[in-house]
Scaffold this motif. Structure first.
Motif, mmCIF file in Angstrom:
data_model
loop_
_atom_site.group_PDB
_atom_site.id
_atom_site.type_symbol
_atom_site.label_atom_id
_atom_site.label_comp_id
_atom_site.label_asym_id
_atom_site.label_seq_id
_atom_site.Cartn_x
_atom_site.Cartn_y
_atom_site.Cartn_z
ATOM 1 N N GLU A 43 43.290 41.830 47.095
ATOM 2 C CA GLU A 43 42.220 42.825 47.020
ATOM 3 C C GLU A 43 42.519 43.933 46.017
ATOM 4 O O GLU A 43 41.677 44.768 45.743
ATOM 5 N N ASP A 44 43.715 43.936 45.435
ATOM 6 C CA ASP A 44 44.100 44.977 44.491
ATOM 7 C C ASP A 44 43.716 44.648 43.057
ATOM 8 O O ASP A 44 44.260 45.207 42.127
ATOM 9 N N HIS A 46 36.793 44.937 44.062
ATOM 10 C CA HIS A 46 36.294 45.168 45.426
ATOM 11 C C HIS A 46 36.323 43.887 46.236
ATOM 12 O O HIS A 46 35.424 43.608 47.024
ATOM 13 N N LYS A 79 38.108 42.873 48.762
ATOM 14 C CA LYS A 79 38.131 42.985 50.223
ATOM 15 C C LYS A 79 36.718 43.180 50.781
ATOM 16 O O LYS A 79 36.337 42.536 51.766
ATOM 17 N N GLU A 80 35.920 44.017 50.139
ATOM 18 C CA GLU A 80 34.550 44.245 50.591
ATOM 19 C C GLU A 80 33.705 42.977 50.431
ATOM 20 O O GLU A 80 32.908 42.637 51.302
ATOM 21 N N PHE A 133 34.847 39.916 50.420
ATOM 22 C CA PHE A 133 35.359 38.979 51.413
ATOM 23 C C PHE A 133 34.725 39.253 52.775
ATOM 24 O O PHE A 133 34.255 38.343 53.463
ATOM 25 N N GLN A 134 34.683 40.528 53.170
ATOM 26 C CA GLN A 134 34.082 40.894 54.452
ATOM 27 C C GLN A 134 32.595 40.560 54.491
ATOM 28 O O GLN A 134 32.090 40.061 55.495
ATOM 29 N N GLU A 136 42.490 40.976 59.055
ATOM 30 C CA GLU A 136 43.642 41.258 58.203
ATOM 31 C C GLU A 136 44.890 41.229 59.075
ATOM 32 O O GLU A 136 44.900 41.810 60.160
ATOM 33 N N GLN A 175 47.375 40.525 54.852
ATOM 34 C CA GLN A 175 46.768 39.295 54.371
ATOM 35 C C GLN A 175 45.421 39.087 55.053
ATOM 36 O O GLN A 175 45.329 39.101 56.280
ATOM 37 N N LEU A 176 44.372 38.910 54.245
ATOM 38 C CA LEU A 176 43.038 38.664 54.782
ATOM 39 C C LEU A 176 42.952 37.230 55.277
ATOM 40 O O LEU A 176 43.587 36.333 54.724
#
Length: 170
Positions: free
Chosen positions: A64-65, A69, A71-72, A74-75, A97, A102-103
């Motif tokens: 996510e780094d 974006h 992580k967003e 992915f959600q 997470e 880790q997602l």
């Protein structure tokens, strides 16, 4: 347990063993790694509370780094897929997470193979098989702002029923 390594971006990633995942996500019983790719690793697990088999996809830490974006997205993908209810789309049961960042997705486990393994084992697909897989992909990934799935991600369950494990974030 053997360790596998994949490349993500400019760094290599060694996915967790089933024993390591057992400690990270104790609510599941991890049985085996099913596959490894550029975006993570997929494991077969048992969810004792509901007495069912599940597939859990773990993404590399730090994914996510990348400034996108991720992580967003992915959600949002997890929520969108969880709302879908279709016999040709793998059901998403949960996402989250791990304590070390880790997602992960918890999905319906589909016994069978994927198109990449099918082609590797049997050679090219018959026109009927290819049309069926493509037709399901087109019908099922058009709505809800999802993008086209990787053809190698299509799972083929009993009776060669294709099930899409996801369509990627838009």
């Amino acid at each position: 347990e053997a360790q596998a390594t994949t490349r993500y971006g400019a760094r290599g990633w060694t996915p967790p063993t089933t024993a390591q995942l057992q400690r990270m996500l104790p609510q599941y019983e991890f049985l085996e790694m099913l596959g490894l790719g550029g975006m993570g690793a997929v494991y077969k697990a048992r969810q004792p509370a509901l007495d069912r088999l599940v597939a859990i996809k773990i993404l590399p830490p730090g994914i996510e780094d990348d400034g996108t974006h991720f992580k967003e997205r992915f959600q949002q993908e997890a929520r969108t897929l969880a709302r879908m209810n279709h016999p040709n789309i793998v059901h998403v049961h949960d996402f989250g997470e791990t304590p070390d960042g880790q997602l992960f997705f918890v999905m319906e486990f589909v016994a069978g193979t994927d198109t990449q393994k099918l082609i590797r084992t049997n050679g090219k697909l018959s026109p009927e098989q290819a049309r069926g897989i493509c037709a399901n992909s087109i019908r099922n990934c058009g709505p809800n702002a999802l993008t086209w799935p990787k053809s190698t991600s299509t799972n083929l369950g009993p009776g060669a029923t294709s099930k899409l494990p996801g369509c990627g974030s838009a």
